[in-house]
Design a protein around this motif. Structure first.
Motif, PDB file in Angstrom:
ATOM      1  N   HIS A  54       0.808  -1.226  -0.173  1.00  0.00           N
ATOM      2  CA  HIS A  54       0.238  -0.495  -0.066  1.00  0.00           C
ATOM      3  C   HIS A  54       0.909   1.135   0.095  1.00  0.00           C
ATOM      4  N   GLY A  55       0.374   2.140  -1.050  1.00  0.00           N
ATOM      5  CA  GLY A  55       1.552   3.214  -0.533  1.00  0.00           C
ATOM      6  C   GLY A  55       0.014   4.335  -1.297  1.00  0.00           C
ATOM      7  N   GLU A  56       1.047   6.040  -1.933  1.00  0.00           N
ATOM      8  CA  GLU A  56       0.504   7.219  -2.153  1.00  0.00           C
ATOM      9  C   GLU A  56       1.325   7.678  -2.494  1.00  0.00           C
ATOM     10  N   VAL A  57       0.818   8.575  -3.653  1.00  0.00           N
ATOM     11  CA  VAL A  57       1.477   9.244  -4.729  1.00  0.00           C
ATOM     12  C   VAL A  57       2.099  10.579  -4.341  1.00  0.00           C
ATOM     13  N   LYS A  58       3.054  11.084  -3.485  1.00  0.00           N
ATOM     14  CA  LYS A  58       3.749  13.003  -3.528  1.00  0.00           C
ATOM     15  C   LYS A  58       4.708  13.480  -4.013  1.00  0.00           C
ATOM     16  N   ALA A  59       4.152  14.694  -3.856  1.00  0.00           N
ATOM     17  CA  ALA A  59       4.934  15.538  -4.467  1.00  0.00           C
ATOM     18  C   ALA A  59       6.477  15.506  -3.847  1.00  0.00           C
ATOM     19  N   LEU A  60       7.294  15.864  -5.348  1.00  0.00           N
ATOM     20  CA  LEU A  60       9.103  16.222  -4.820  1.00  0.00           C
ATOM     21  C   LEU A  60       8.908  17.718  -4.510  1.00  0.00           C
ATOM     22  N   GLY A  61      10.098  17.651  -3.671  1.00  0.00           N
ATOM     23  CA  GLY A  61      10.400  19.160  -3.537  1.00  0.00           C
ATOM     24  C   GLY A  61      10.677  19.921  -4.396  1.00  0.00           C
ATOM     25  N   LYS A  62      11.712  19.781  -4.957  1.00  0.00           N
ATOM     26  CA  LYS A  62      11.968  19.590  -6.863  1.00  0.00           C
ATOM     27  C   LYS A  62      11.964  18.954  -6.962  1.00  0.00           C
ATOM     28  N   ALA A  63      11.734  19.361  -8.428  1.00  0.00           N
ATOM     29  CA  ALA A  63      11.612  18.788 -10.162  1.00  0.00           C
ATOM     30  C   ALA A  63      13.077  17.816 -10.178  1.00  0.00           C
ATOM     31  N   VAL A  64      12.920  16.624  -9.979  1.00  0.00           N
ATOM     32  CA  VAL A  64      14.969  16.132 -10.714  1.00  0.00           C
ATOM     33  C   VAL A  64      14.221  15.398 -11.897  1.00  0.00           C
ATOM     34  N   GLY A  65      15.333  15.204 -12.157  1.00  0.00           N
ATOM     35  CA  GLY A  65      15.877  15.490 -14.076  1.00  0.00           C
ATOM     36  C   GLY A  65      16.486  14.297 -14.548  1.00  0.00           C
ATOM     37  N   VAL A  66      16.131  13.556 -15.311  1.00  0.00           N
ATOM     38  CA  VAL A  66      17.164  12.227 -15.406  1.00  0.00           C
ATOM     39  C   VAL A  66      17.535  12.591 -17.171  1.00  0.00           C
ATOM     40  N   VAL A  67      19.005  12.809 -17.058  1.00  0.00           N
ATOM     41  CA  VAL A  67      20.415  12.795 -18.027  1.00  0.00           C
ATOM     42  C   VAL A  67      20.957  11.726 -18.476  1.00  0.00           C
ATOM     43  N   ARG A  68      21.222  11.862 -19.581  1.00  0.00           N
ATOM     44  CA  ARG A  68      21.961  11.331 -20.047  1.00  0.00           C
ATOM     45  C   ARG A  68      22.656  12.065 -21.021  1.00  0.00           C
ATOM     46  N   ARG A  69      24.627  11.563 -21.000  1.00  0.00           N
ATOM     47  CA  ARG A  69      26.120  12.089 -21.478  1.00  0.00           C
ATOM     48  C   ARG A  69      25.589  11.368 -23.350  1.00  0.00           C
ATOM     49  N   ARG A  70      26.009  12.193 -24.221  1.00  0.00           N
ATOM     50  CA  ARG A  70      26.914  11.704 -24.924  1.00  0.00           C
ATOM     51  C   ARG A  70      27.940  12.474 -25.422  1.00  0.00           C
ATOM     52  N   GLU A  71      28.637  11.338 -26.520  1.00  0.00           N
ATOM     53  CA  GLU A  71      29.563  12.145 -26.982  1.00  0.00           C
ATOM     54  C   GLU A  71      29.454  12.506 -28.483  1.00  0.00           C
ATOM     55  N   ARG A  72      30.015  13.847 -28.423  1.00  0.00           N
ATOM     56  CA  ARG A  72      30.282  13.788 -30.220  1.00  0.00           C
ATOM     57  C   ARG A  72      31.598  14.963 -30.573  1.00  0.00           C
ATOM     58  N   GLN A  73      31.801  13.805 -32.139  1.00  0.00           N
ATOM     59  CA  GLN A  73      33.158  14.489 -32.433  1.00  0.00           C
ATOM     60  C   GLN A  73      32.643  15.457 -33.089  1.00  0.00           C
ATOM     61  N   ARG A  74      33.242  16.124 -32.864  1.00  0.00           N
ATOM     62  CA  ARG A  74      33.453  17.502 -34.767  1.00  0.00           C
ATOM     63  C   ARG A  74      34.455  17.709 -34.741  1.00  0.00           C
ATOM     64  N   GLU A  75      34.530  18.418 -35.869  1.00  0.00           N
ATOM     65  CA  GLU A  75      36.084  18.843 -36.256  1.00  0.00           C
ATOM     66  C   GLU A  75      36.402  20.447 -35.744  1.00  0.00           C
ATOM     67  N   GLY A  76      37.995  19.907 -35.350  1.00  0.00           N
ATOM     68  CA  GLY A  76      38.250  21.244 -34.538  1.00  0.00           C
ATOM     69  C   GLY A  76      38.796  22.448 -35.891  1.00  0.00           C
ATOM     70  N   VAL A  77      40.016  22.922 -35.183  1.00  0.00           N
ATOM     71  CA  VAL A  77      40.460  23.941 -35.734  1.00  0.00           C
ATOM     72  C   VAL A  77      41.806  23.156 -36.446  1.00  0.00           C
ATOM     73  N   ASN A  78      41.842  23.841 -37.167  1.00  0.00           N
ATOM     74  CA  ASN A  78      43.187  22.892 -38.191  1.00  0.00           C
ATOM     75  C   ASN A  78      43.537  21.556 -38.316  1.00  0.00           C
ATOM     76  N   GLY A  79      42.300  20.862 -38.406  1.00  0.00           N
ATOM     77  CA  GLY A  79      42.172  19.300 -38.969  1.00  0.00           C
ATOM     78  C   GLY A  79      41.884  18.388 -38.093  1.00  0.00           C
ATOM     79  N   GLY A  80      42.410  19.292 -36.133  1.00  0.00           N
ATOM     80  CA  GLY A  80      42.098  18.036 -35.352  1.00  0.00           C
ATOM     81  C   GLY A  80      40.276  17.765 -34.920  1.00  0.00           C
ATOM     82  N   GLU A  81      40.505  16.758 -33.926  1.00  0.00           N
ATOM     83  CA  GLU A  81      39.115  16.483 -34.077  1.00  0.00           C
ATOM     84  C   GLU A  81      39.202  17.012 -32.257  1.00  0.00           C
ATOM     85  N   GLU A  82      38.216  17.258 -32.244  1.00  0.00           N
ATOM     86  CA  GLU A  82      38.027  17.623 -30.645  1.00  0.00           C
ATOM     87  C   GLU A  82      36.130  16.625 -30.048  1.00  0.00           C
ATOM     88  N   GLU A  83      36.317  16.389 -29.248  1.00  0.00           N
ATOM     89  CA  GLU A  83      35.788  15.323 -28.447  1.00  0.00           C
ATOM     90  C   GLU A  83      34.550  16.537 -27.603  1.00  0.00           C
TER      91      GLU A  83
END
Length: 120
Positions: A54-83
């Motif tokens: 048995h339980g009940e639903v309660k509101a959180l004091g502050k909302a919580v976000g679920v975040v995922r980290r994604r890595e992308r590769q981009r071309e940097g200056v002078n032909g080098g790659e920067e993540e």
């Protein structure tokens, strides 16, 4: 059991634990008011076929976000790659379900009666 690696992009297979039931939530009813939160006062979680919490639903004091980290590769200056790292918001959680008692034993028929079904 394997360790969880948050940087992995591998999909995690969910493990079913039980079923959550809101017996007072009936949006098809003529008297249902979407602004009324009375239906959140009673929640059942059925674990397997023989236990219920048995339980009940309660509101959180502050909302919580679920975040995922994604890595992308981009071309940097002078032909080098920067993540470059990006964060993706998957969900925003505003409520929690609190179970205040230990599981109680139930029979299989009680699960269906609480949902308005009859056992066959």
């Amino acid at each position: 059991m394997r360790d969880f690696d948050p940087s992995s992009t591998e999909q995690i297979t969910p493990i079913p634990v039980g079923r959550i039931d809101f017996p007072d939530y009936q949006p098809d009813s003529l008297t249902f008011d979407p602004n009324d939160k009375k239906w959140m006062k009673r929640v059942y979680m059925y674990i397997g076929e023989h236990q219920r919490l048995h339980g009940e639903v309660k509101a959180l004091g502050k909302a919580v976000g679920v975040v995922r980290r994604r890595e992308r590769q981009r071309e940097g200056v002078n032909g080098g790659e920067e993540e470059k790292e990006e964060l993706e918001v998957l969900e925003i959680i505003r409520y929690k379900i609190v179970f205040g008692t230990r599981p109680e034993p139930v029979t299989r028929g009680e699960q269906f009666i609480s949902r308005g079904f009859e056992q066959t």
